[in-house]
Scaffold this active site. Structure first.
Site, mmCIF file in Angstrom:
data_model
loop_
_atom_site.group_PDB
_atom_site.id
_atom_site.type_symbol
_atom_site.label_atom_id
_atom_site.label_comp_id
_atom_site.label_asym_id
_atom_site.label_seq_id
_atom_site.Cartn_x
_atom_site.Cartn_y
_atom_site.Cartn_z
ATOM 1 N N PHE B 425 0.809 -1.230 0.000
ATOM 2 C CA PHE B 425 0.000 0.000 0.000
ATOM 3 C C PHE B 425 0.842 1.280 0.000
ATOM 4 C CE2 PHE B 425 -1.037 0.123 4.895
ATOM 5 C CZ PHE B 425 0.295 0.292 5.155
ATOM 6 N N GLU B 426 0.171 2.383 -0.071
ATOM 7 C CA GLU B 426 0.805 3.709 -0.218
ATOM 8 C C GLU B 426 1.733 3.748 -1.424
ATOM 9 O OE1 GLU B 426 1.934 6.112 2.887
ATOM 10 O OE2 GLU B 426 1.015 4.915 4.468
#
Lengths: 433, 599
Positions: B425-426
């Site tokens: 993620f990110e």
């Protein structure tokens, strides 16, 4: 005769010693197989088989003179009462050994057996080849001195041994340890059959899987299955869907289906569908064919749906939108890239071709059949309803067509049955590689 | 026992050495000094921007005291009250835990004090992150709330929006979520399908569409939503552009799916969020209409650096537990900790943790400097390094633990599952590598433009200059960028490592130049090259952070600083090879065909 000698001479050039000796020994076949004299001359020469790769075989079947029986033919005709299968073939070979304790005429018998193998359907059976080699008497032909090795020892027998190996080669049969052992026993280590064997061992393993798109050894008999296979072969993309637009009306007719209801099998990838959906309806698309495709010894014909290449001014340039990737820049704001001297490509003139939208194989090659295909395609490609379709059909030449459209007269379907027979021999060899 | 204790001590010793510089947020805004040159970008030119990274950012005694006030109770809460096993099993953070978190003020750590938040500096935020990282689900819930969920309002919101939303968000009364991902759109902004159309009275946007994998989607009241809107361009053409909107659940038409069943971070709430004819007042546009792309980019770029300390905190705890096991478990009358292969694993874990901690606090310190320094590359590097380090270290720890690492009865397998998401993620690590490499190359490319153009045109002086420089490079390999020596920035005891770093940086600069000369803007297509460039840059940054921190520790005379000195050479050793490798390869490509997947 002079022609035959010329061949032998040419062969001699490439084979050095062996060739010259072979030429000197051309008399041998005459004495041993008088019936076979004219034919035996090419047959017995080692080079003859390799010639047959280049020269297409004469239409006359190479089965020997039809009137007079070849020696030992009776061994096979005896077995004719039964079916022509491996068991009978093996029995015939064993009978030869039993009836003929001295193995007289074994070379002729082996040549005969080699020719018969196809009939009996054992041409790919390694065990049968080994059995044939076993017919040779052992230890007799082994050279016992260096001079015997130098001047081919028993050339006719050696050539016969090579012929066996060569037939194995052309059917893609890999010799095994037993073959090696037999050859050692018969001809010894320093002999031409052994050389051939070693070369086969070397190259077979290298060429065995060289074809990236292998065709299965036994092709399906059903034309629909065969068409599916051919289409998958031409379009290896796994996303492609094969659709059967029409099944043949009568299942039993294998070769050419009932002309009123021939089979129609088509293939199309999602990419092709998308391209067809984006096609400018003002530009016509073409149904072209039939083109031929060889699958081992079978020839099938296919048609393509294609368009002309867009002129350069109409092509859309794909541009990178400004705000596209949330995470990293898709292009760098620099005014230099790879320059001219950075181009290591050869100067190739590439001809771009127009897109192909779909491929089909049908039992008949007339316009009515192909129109049904186009109709079927419309279900998955609604855009096709707006695009004019031009049929450009021709004979089964397999060449690209000129601008003349064959609207008036659909060409007769190619005589499949006959052609297959003829091409069998020609293609069987090419199919191997 | 020796090894375990040693590592424990080191982990503890590391704490006082992290050094937050906390300027009050309001004071920072007043400074008007020009944005400083980012350190990472200068590395692409083969230069070390010493002012940025040496000395290691310090924290004043006041700030230290202030932080310690927070840290004490927080640590107590996390070790005593948070039941990570239960959170993982039930797939939900219990309400009382959430309430306690809110009371501790953790929902508004970076919200300015005037809006009711704690107004922590980045360094202090990172320090608290170390503790929050002890539970993956809570860390992710908090991060989704404040690192991305409400960050848009802080970064791009106007005064009214801030005043309206921030106080309640900071207190935790409202929870925020960040809605960007769609079934068809991950990092590809062009394929966003959610649409906001202006109503007829021009006072509302009507929002329609659905978003997937929204952390806090089920519990949030305030959403930052990105949607396509029609924008009239300056030349009169109508275009679809992305706009960021603040959407409250009370606006109506907001529904969410059931929480997703995930591999790790199971306690965090992740679900689909659907918007159906949601009426969003026009005042709730974040930033400009059509300016959502930039808002999204800024939010994503600013949220990343905190992962470094989050992971470091988790790893330190893990090392503690693993060391305890290795020092008690006996095989063949020996403790596990006496075996070389086990010690090697601890060395790796300690080294990785030390490096990522140094990188995280160095970046936090840079971000806290006056002005608005652009540290997005550094933050991305911290994220990539720490997420991969976490995965690697947890895996090694499980190896030490043997069978018990694999059992559900122990917390270790949960840590493994939780840490897997960090790489995804990110911004996935692959995408961030592209970002790191391309942003730097863009910077270097602009500066080198004239030089490269001259070279390409065959300007004699430039060519001779370049050739002689290359000749000199290959003959003598002493590079001095001023890190060592009498007035050098690093302590003499790590001078060796510093010299290696200088050499690396120098050759990295030359490599970048060669690559640019070779590929120019077409380097965008060479992803395998870009990956290596990014890897090298991450390593260089890690080395710098370690050197800077170790130098400070020696000079200040911290306990165990000798261990820190020992940690720096292995950090450098393996890395050097990589730079040299790419340098050689890039020179080879000069003469040969463009590289295949190999280079």
């Amino acid at each position: 005769m002079s022609w035959a000698q010329a061949i032998l001479l040419a062969r001699g050039l490439s084979w050095g010693w062996g060739g010259i000796c072979g030429a000197a020994l051309t008399g041998a076949p005459f004495s041993q197989a008088p019936l076979w004299a004219p034919r035996g001359l090419h047959r017995s020469a080692i080079a003859c088989n390799s010639d047959s790769w280049l020269v297409p075989p004469s239409p006359e079947p190479p089965k020997g003179p039809p009137k007079a029986l070849a020696p030992h033919e009776e061994l096979f005709t005896q077995a004719l009462g039964g079916t022509r299968d491996k068991a009978n073939f093996v029995r015939a070979v064993q009978n030869f050994g039993q009836h003929n304790v001295y193995k007289r005429g074994h070379v002729d018998f082996i040549y005969l057996a080699l020719r018969k193998m196809r009939e009996y359907g054992v041409e790919r059976d390694l065990a049968v080849y080994n059995l044939l080699l076993d017919v040779f008497p052992k230890e007799v032909f082994r050279p016992r001195s260096i001079f015997q090795t130098m001047f081919i020892h028993y050339p006719r027998q050696q050539e016969c041994g090579i012929a066996v190996l060569e037939q194995m080669e052309s059917h893609g049969v890999m010799p095994n340890k037993e073959t090696e052992f037999l050859l050692l026993q018969i001809f010894g280590r320093k002999s031409y059959p052994m050389l051939k064997f070693i070369r086969m061992k070397l190259w077979f393993s290298r060429f065995k899987n060289i074809n990236p798109f292998p065709v299965p050894r036994d092709l399906p008999q059903d034309p629909v299955d065969l068409a599916k296979l051919g289409l998958r072969h031409m379009e290896p993309n796994l996303n492609a869907t094969v659709t059967i637009y029409q099944m043949p009306s009568s299942k039993d007719s294998t070769g050419a289906a009932d002309p009123t209801e021939p089979h129609i099998v088509g293939i199309q990838t999602p990419d092709q569908q998308a391209a067809l959906a984006h096609h400018n309806p003002a530009r016509p698309i073409f149904v072209e064919g039939p083109f031929s495709l060889w699958l081992r010894d079978k020839c099938v014909y296919y048609h393509i749906l294609r368009a002309d290449l867009l002129p350069p001014e109409e092509r859309e340039v794909e541009e990178i939108p400004e705000e596209w990737n949330l995470y990293y820049p898709m292009q760098l704001d620099l005014d230099y890239g790879r320059s001219g001297w950075d181009d290591y490509e050869f100067d190739i003139h590439e001809v771009e071709e127009g897109p192909v939208f779909a491929i089909c194989m049908a039992g008949a090659h007339d316009q009515a059949t192909l129109a049904k295909w186009i109709q079927g395609l419309q279900e998955t490609n609604p855009a096709l309803a707006q695009i004019p379709v031009v049929f450009r059909l021709a004979g089964s030449t397999g060449e690209l067509l000129g601008s003349s459209s064959g609207l008036e007269d659909p060409p007769p379907p190619p005589p499949e049955g006959q052609e297959e027979e003829e091409d069998n021999q020609q293609r069987q060899q090419q199919g191997q590689s | 026992m020796g090894v375990g204790v040693l590592f424990l001590r080191r982990a503890l010793a590391a704490r006082p050495s992290r050094a937050p510089v906390a300027f009050a947020t309001s004071r920072r805004l007043l400074r008007t000094s020009p944005p400083s040159r980012a350190f990472a970008k200068q590395l692409f030119l083969g230069k070390i921007e010493k002012k940025e990274v040496f000395p290691f950012p310090e924290v004043s005694q006041d700030e230290l005291n202030e932080i310690n006030q927070f840290v004490g109770p927080l640590e107590k809460f996390f070790t005593e009250e948070v039941d990570s096993e239960r959170i993982d099993r039930e797939g939900k953070i219990p309400n009382e835990t959430l309430e306690k978190l809110k009371n501790l003020g953790l929902f508004g750590m970076q919200v300015p004090e005037e809006y009711g938040g704690l107004g922590l500096s980045n360094t202090m935020y990172a320090r608290l992150g170390e503790i929050i990282g002890l539970d993956g689900s809570i860390a992710v819930t908090l991060a989704a709330h404040q690192a991305i969920g409400l960050k848009g309002i802080i970064l791009a919101g106007n005064k009214e929006q801030k005043a309206k939303y921030l106080p309640r968000l900071a207190s935790g009364e409202h929870i925020a979520a960040f809605c960007l991902t769609e079934p068809t759109s991950g990092s590809d902004a062009a394929s966003i399908k959610t649409r906001a159309t202006l109503s007829e009275d021009k006072k509302h946007y009507i929002l329609n569409g659905s978003k997937i994998w929204i952390t806090n989607g089920g519990i949030a009241n305030v959403f930052t939503v990105f949607a396509k809107t029609q924008v009239v361009d300056s030349d009169g053409s109508v275009k679809d552009k992305i706009t960021a909107l603040i959407v409250e659940r009370d606006f109506g038409g907001v529904t969410n799916g059931k929480p997703e069943d995930k591999l790790g971070i199971r306690g965090s709430n992740t679900c689909e969020v659907h918007f159906e004819n949601t009426k969003v007042p026009i005042e709730n546009v974040l930033g400009e209409v059509g300016g959502g792309f930039k808002v999204a980019m800024n939010i994503l770029n600013s949220g990343r650096f905190s992962m470094g300390s989050l992971v470091a905190g988790m790893l330190k705890k893990l090392i503690e537990m693993t060391a305890a096991y290795a020092c008690t478990r006996k095989q063949f009358n020996k403790n596990l900790s006496e075996f070389g292969l086990i010690q090697e694993k601890f060395a790796l874990m300690a080294q990785k943790t030390y490096v990522m901690e140094s990188m995280a606090y160095l970046t936090a310190g840079m971000l806290d400097q006056p002005g608005f320094p652009d540290c997005s590359i550094e933050a991305a590097m911290v994220k990539v390094f720490s997420s991969e380090g976490a995965w690697q270290c947890v895996s090694e720890a499980l190896q030490v633990l043997g069978g018990s690492g694999y059992m559900r009865d122990y917390p270790y397998e949960r840590l493994l599952r939780d840490s897997r998401i960090l790489l995804i993620f990110e911004g996935t690590n692959e995408i961030l590598r592209m970002y790191i490499a391309l942003t730097g190359l863009q910077h270097a490319g602009r500066i080198l433009t004239t030089r490269i153009n001259e070279l390409k045109r065959g300007n004699v002086t430039t060519v001779i200059e370049t050739v002689s420089q290359r000749l000199r490079d290959s003959l003598s390999r002493t590079v001095d960028l001023g890190l060592t020596g009498k007035l050098g920035a690093v302590h003499p005891s790590v001078a060796d490592s510093a010299n290696k770093l200088e050499e690396n940086v120098y050759y990295f600069g030359r490599t970048v130049e060669t690559l640019l000369l070779r590929f120019g803007k077409t380097i965008v297509e060479e992803q395998m090259v870009l990956k290596r460039v990014a890897n090298i840059l991450i390593n260089l940054y890690g080395m710098t952070a370690v050197l800077s921190r170790a130098s400070r520790s020696i000079r200040v005379g911290l306990r165990n600083h000798d261990h820190e000195v020992l940690l720096s050479p292995p950090t450098l050793g393996g890395r050097r090879q990589e730079t040299e490798d790419l340098y050689c390869k890039s020179r080879k490509t000069w003469e040969k065909r463009p590289p295949g997947p190999d280079i």
